[in-house]
Enzyme design. Structure first.
Site, PDB file in Angstrom:
ATOM      1  N   SER A  39      35.748  40.821  36.658  1.00  0.00           N
ATOM      2  CA  SER A  39      36.896  41.135  37.762  1.00  0.00           C
ATOM      3  C   SER A  39      38.508  40.833  37.269  1.00  0.00           C
ATOM      4  CB  SER A  39      36.478  40.408  39.198  1.00  0.00           C
ATOM      5  OG  SER A  39      36.848  38.970  38.804  1.00  0.00           O
ATOM      6  N   LYS A  80      40.929  34.256  40.225  1.00  0.00           N
ATOM      7  CA  LYS A  80      41.590  35.236  40.819  1.00  0.00           C
ATOM      8  C   LYS A  80      43.095  35.140  40.408  1.00  0.00           C
ATOM      9  CE  LYS A  80      37.806  37.450  42.121  1.00  0.00           C
ATOM     10  NZ  LYS A  80      37.283  38.437  41.579  1.00  0.00           N
TER      11      LYS A  80
END
Length: 183
Positions: A39, A80
């Site tokens: 990701s 993230k």
């Protein structure tokens, strides 16, 4: 014989103190983390090992584009990039980030965008469509993975509470060819 016992006792004390210091550093200051998944590609790769600075947000606040590690709602730790800060209006139009109606460049994505067949990394959206509010709530962050098409992030799990943040990930230490200090 007394000298041998005394010397052994000193070594044991030194070892216990060293272990206590190491445990304190790992628990309170820095911790290793392994990137699990794709990701955050191309910035981070599956299996990269990083150091998480646990005190960075005790003495400062998260900034836009910091890479953070946080406890996700599913009970896992996610890594993230911070896109929206408290009070920000976030929108993507034509693969471009707008914060409070101002275009904000994301230079860390430029090379990756060129490698995408259709040329679009981030689909159009407004914050209200993703988390139900027009602005990032106070005490929360809006985060995205760099691999926008294959990331479970705030678009899926909502804004991240500040108290869920473990720390700032800023050093890749393994594998050696990925060794890097992230800005």
């Amino acid at each position: 014989m007394a000298k041998g016992k005394s010397e052994s006792w000193e070594w044991i004390k030194a070892l216990v103190i060293a272990l206590a210091i190491a445990a304190g550093i790992r628990y309170f200051l820095f911790a290793p983390i392994v990137v699990d998944g794709e990701s955050m590609m191309p910035t981070l790769h599956n299996g990269d090992r990083m150091i998480v600075n646990k005190i960075s947000y005790d003495i400062g606040k998260p900034e836009r584009f910091d890479i953070i590690v946080f406890n996700a709602p599913e009970g896992k730790d996610y890594i993230k990039r911070v896109i929206g800060l408290p009070g920000d209006e976030i929108e993507y139009r034509d693969d471009t980030l707008f914060v409070n109606d101002q275009e904000v460049p994301e230079p860390y994505l430029n090379e990756y965008k060129q490698s995408i067949p259709d040329g679009t990394l981030t689909d159009n959206f407004q914050l209200s469509e993703e988390i139900g509010t027009k602005t990032v709530p106070e005490g929360h962050l809006f985060v995205l993975g760099d691999n926008r098409q294959h990331s479970k992030d705030s678009r899926n799990i909502g804004a991240i509470p500040m108290d869920a943040i473990i720390g700032k990930a800023n050093v890749i230490f393994w594998p050696v060819d990925h060794l890097n200090v992230l800005e």
